[in-house]
Scaffold this motif. Sequence first.
Motif, PDB file in Angstrom:
ATOM      1  N   ASP A 104       0.842  -1.186   0.000  1.00  0.00           N
ATOM      2  CA  ASP A 104       0.000   0.000   0.000  1.00  0.00           C
ATOM      3  C   ASP A 104       0.883   1.245   0.000  1.00  0.00           C
ATOM      4  O   ASP A 104       2.050   1.194   0.405  1.00  0.00           O
ATOM      5  CB  ASP A 104      -0.879   0.048   1.257  1.00  0.00           C
ATOM      6  CG  ASP A 104      -1.936  -1.042   1.308  1.00  0.00           C
ATOM      7  OD1 ASP A 104      -2.056  -1.813   0.328  1.00  0.00           O
ATOM      8  OD2 ASP A 104      -2.627  -1.123   2.336  1.00  0.00           O
ATOM      9  N   ALA A 105       0.302   2.363  -0.414  1.00  0.00           N
ATOM     10  CA  ALA A 105       0.979   3.657  -0.339  1.00  0.00           C
ATOM     11  C   ALA A 105       0.288   4.519   0.707  1.00  0.00           C
ATOM     12  O   ALA A 105      -0.945   4.500   0.821  1.00  0.00           O
ATOM     13  CB  ALA A 105       0.943   4.355  -1.695  1.00  0.00           C
ATOM     14  N   LEU A 106       1.073   5.268   1.463  1.00  0.00           N
ATOM     15  CA  LEU A 106       0.540   6.294   2.352  1.00  0.00           C
ATOM     16  C   LEU A 106       0.732   7.628   1.654  1.00  0.00           C
ATOM     17  O   LEU A 106       1.824   7.926   1.156  1.00  0.00           O
ATOM     18  CB  LEU A 106       1.257   6.283   3.706  1.00  0.00           C
ATOM     19  CG  LEU A 106       1.043   5.026   4.527  1.00  0.00           C
ATOM     20  CD1 LEU A 106       1.846   5.094   5.823  1.00  0.00           C
ATOM     21  CD2 LEU A 106      -0.438   4.815   4.821  1.00  0.00           C
ATOM     22  N   VAL A 107      -0.337   8.412   1.595  1.00  0.00           N
ATOM     23  CA  VAL A 107      -0.359   9.663   0.848  1.00  0.00           C
ATOM     24  C   VAL A 107      -0.585  10.786   1.855  1.00  0.00           C
ATOM     25  O   VAL A 107      -1.702  10.968   2.348  1.00  0.00           O
ATOM     26  CB  VAL A 107      -1.487   9.651  -0.205  1.00  0.00           C
ATOM     27  CG1 VAL A 107      -1.429  10.906  -1.068  1.00  0.00           C
ATOM     28  CG2 VAL A 107      -1.447   8.386  -1.042  1.00  0.00           C
ATOM     29  N   GLN A 108       0.463  11.537   2.175  1.00  0.00           N
ATOM     30  CA  GLN A 108       0.370  12.597   3.178  1.00  0.00           C
ATOM     31  C   GLN A 108       0.355  13.953   2.485  1.00  0.00           C
ATOM     32  O   GLN A 108       1.301  14.314   1.791  1.00  0.00           O
ATOM     33  CB  GLN A 108       1.541  12.530   4.153  1.00  0.00           C
ATOM     34  CG  GLN A 108       1.453  13.561   5.250  1.00  0.00           C
ATOM     35  CD  GLN A 108       2.600  13.433   6.222  1.00  0.00           C
ATOM     36  OE1 GLN A 108       3.698  13.008   5.872  1.00  0.00           O
ATOM     37  NE2 GLN A 108       2.358  13.791   7.462  1.00  0.00           N
ATOM     38  N   ALA A 109      -0.752  14.675   2.655  1.00  0.00           N
ATOM     39  CA  ALA A 109      -0.918  15.994   2.055  1.00  0.00           C
ATOM     40  C   ALA A 109      -0.949  17.043   3.152  1.00  0.00           C
ATOM     41  O   ALA A 109      -1.599  16.853   4.183  1.00  0.00           O
ATOM     42  CB  ALA A 109      -2.216  16.052   1.249  1.00  0.00           C
ATOM     43  N   ARG A 110      -0.253  18.155   2.907  1.00  0.00           N
ATOM     44  CA  ARG A 110      -0.162  19.223   3.907  1.00  0.00           C
ATOM     45  C   ARG A 110      -0.360  20.574   3.235  1.00  0.00           C
ATOM     46  O   ARG A 110       0.266  20.865   2.208  1.00  0.00           O
ATOM     47  CB  ARG A 110       1.208  19.169   4.578  1.00  0.00           C
ATOM     48  CG  ARG A 110       1.407  20.172   5.678  1.00  0.00           C
ATOM     49  CD  ARG A 110       2.679  19.868   6.451  1.00  0.00           C
ATOM     50  NE  ARG A 110       3.867  19.920   5.638  1.00  0.00           N
ATOM     51  CZ  ARG A 110       4.737  20.928   5.664  1.00  0.00           C
ATOM     52  NH1 ARG A 110       4.568  21.948   6.462  1.00  0.00           N
ATOM     53  NH2 ARG A 110       5.790  20.897   4.878  1.00  0.00           N
ATOM     54  N   VAL A 111      -1.230  21.391   3.810  1.00  0.00           N
ATOM     55  CA  VAL A 111      -1.453  22.749   3.321  1.00  0.00           C
ATOM     56  C   VAL A 111      -0.297  23.610   3.823  1.00  0.00           C
ATOM     57  O   VAL A 111      -0.030  23.668   5.026  1.00  0.00           O
ATOM     58  CB  VAL A 111      -2.801  23.310   3.820  1.00  0.00           C
ATOM     59  CG1 VAL A 111      -2.972  24.755   3.373  1.00  0.00           C
ATOM     60  CG2 VAL A 111      -3.952  22.445   3.331  1.00  0.00           C
ATOM     61  N   LEU A 112       0.385  24.275   2.899  1.00  0.00           N
ATOM     62  CA  LEU A 112       1.472  25.173   3.269  1.00  0.00           C
ATOM     63  C   LEU A 112       0.964  26.578   3.547  1.00  0.00           C
ATOM     64  O   LEU A 112       1.406  27.240   4.477  1.00  0.00           O
ATOM     65  CB  LEU A 112       2.527  25.224   2.166  1.00  0.00           C
ATOM     66  CG  LEU A 112       3.216  23.909   1.830  1.00  0.00           C
ATOM     67  CD1 LEU A 112       4.144  24.094   0.639  1.00  0.00           C
ATOM     68  CD2 LEU A 112       3.983  23.409   3.042  1.00  0.00           C
ATOM     69  N   ARG A 113       0.046  27.022   2.687  1.00  0.00           N
ATOM     70  CA  ARG A 113      -0.520  28.361   2.827  1.00  0.00           C
ATOM     71  C   ARG A 113      -1.841  28.392   2.085  1.00  0.00           C
ATOM     72  O   ARG A 113      -1.947  27.836   0.987  1.00  0.00           O
ATOM     73  CB  ARG A 113       0.432  29.399   2.235  1.00  0.00           C
ATOM     74  CG  ARG A 113      -0.076  30.818   2.348  1.00  0.00           C
ATOM     75  CD  ARG A 113       0.885  31.806   1.679  1.00  0.00           C
ATOM     76  NE  ARG A 113       0.409  33.163   1.748  1.00  0.00           N
ATOM     77  CZ  ARG A 113      -0.615  33.668   1.067  1.00  0.00           C
ATOM     78  NH1 ARG A 113      -1.293  32.902   0.269  1.00  0.00           N
ATOM     79  NH2 ARG A 113      -0.970  34.929   1.197  1.00  0.00           N
ATOM     80  N   ALA A 114      -2.819  29.057   2.674  1.00  0.00           N
ATOM     81  CA  ALA A 114      -4.115  29.222   2.006  1.00  0.00           C
ATOM     82  C   ALA A 114      -4.571  30.656   2.214  1.00  0.00           C
ATOM     83  O   ALA A 114      -4.652  31.123   3.352  1.00  0.00           O
ATOM     84  CB  ALA A 114      -5.137  28.247   2.556  1.00  0.00           C
ATOM     85  N   GLY A 115      -4.827  31.333   1.115  1.00  0.00           N
ATOM     86  CA  GLY A 115      -5.330  32.697   1.173  1.00  0.00           C
ATOM     87  C   GLY A 115      -6.791  32.740   0.768  1.00  0.00           C
ATOM     88  O   GLY A 115      -7.511  31.754   0.891  1.00  0.00           O
ATOM     89  N   ARG A 116      -7.207  33.888   0.253  1.00  0.00           N
ATOM     90  CA  ARG A 116      -8.607  34.034  -0.158  1.00  0.00           C
ATOM     91  C   ARG A 116      -8.893  33.351  -1.487  1.00  0.00           C
ATOM     92  O   ARG A 116      -9.978  32.841  -1.700  1.00  0.00           O
ATOM     93  CB  ARG A 116      -8.985  35.519  -0.270  1.00  0.00           C
ATOM     94  CG  ARG A 116      -9.121  36.214   1.064  1.00  0.00           C
ATOM     95  CD  ARG A 116      -9.537  37.664   0.924  1.00  0.00           C
ATOM     96  NE  ARG A 116      -8.646  38.316  -0.050  1.00  0.00           N
ATOM     97  CZ  ARG A 116      -9.047  39.142  -1.011  1.00  0.00           C
ATOM     98  NH1 ARG A 116     -10.310  39.465  -1.109  1.00  0.00           N
ATOM     99  NH2 ARG A 116      -8.189  39.676  -1.843  1.00  0.00           N
ATOM    100  N   THR A 117      -7.899  33.353  -2.393  1.00  0.00           N
ATOM    101  CA  THR A 117      -8.152  32.826  -3.730  1.00  0.00           C
ATOM    102  C   THR A 117      -7.238  31.682  -4.142  1.00  0.00           C
ATOM    103  O   THR A 117      -7.565  30.971  -5.091  1.00  0.00           O
ATOM    104  CB  THR A 117      -8.024  33.947  -4.791  1.00  0.00           C
ATOM    105  OG1 THR A 117      -6.700  34.490  -4.725  1.00  0.00           O
ATOM    106  CG2 THR A 117      -9.050  35.044  -4.536  1.00  0.00           C
ATOM    107  N   LEU A 118      -6.112  31.515  -3.462  1.00  0.00           N
ATOM    108  CA  LEU A 118      -5.175  30.449  -3.801  1.00  0.00           C
ATOM    109  C   LEU A 118      -4.751  29.681  -2.555  1.00  0.00           C
ATOM    110  O   LEU A 118      -4.690  30.247  -1.459  1.00  0.00           O
ATOM    111  CB  LEU A 118      -3.912  31.006  -4.466  1.00  0.00           C
ATOM    112  CG  LEU A 118      -4.039  31.592  -5.868  1.00  0.00           C
ATOM    113  CD1 LEU A 118      -2.702  32.192  -6.309  1.00  0.00           C
ATOM    114  CD2 LEU A 118      -4.494  30.538  -6.872  1.00  0.00           C
TER     115      LEU A 118
END
Length: 144
Positions: A104-118
């Motif tokens: 199996d694969a483990l898929v780790q996603a992390r938000v670095l930065r989130a603004g109003r539009t991006l």
Amino acid sequence: MTTDTATPPSASPEALQQALTDLFAPWVQALALRVESVGAAEVTLRLPHSPQLSRVGDMLCGQAMMAAADTAMVLALMRHFGAFRPCTTVQMSTSFLKPLSGQDALVQARVLRAGRTLAFGEIELRGATDGTSVCRASTTYALL
């Protein structure tokens, strides 16, 4: 599944698992992704090993890795915002580091930065058995 204590109900591990059914196309659902763990702005999914997602030599195909990475980032954005926000992938840059075979694969996603539009994030795929990093991606999403 593990979680932190300040989880909005709409972004709980159970809600994220349900979102995989409610928000994604049938072909994404066919990946059989499972929420493994969550953090404040990150999600780890398990992509089960499957002959349908494998190439010659039992290697997980790159298309499946990219689809799992993109899906995991949408769920990480749900964790970040506390609820689903419509978004679309603007850019995804993927580096395949080595083949993944027979696990199996483990898929780790992390938000670095989130603004109003991006929003910007990074994803790592690694072998669930041996922990070896096999793929890394950086992403940009337009928030609609």
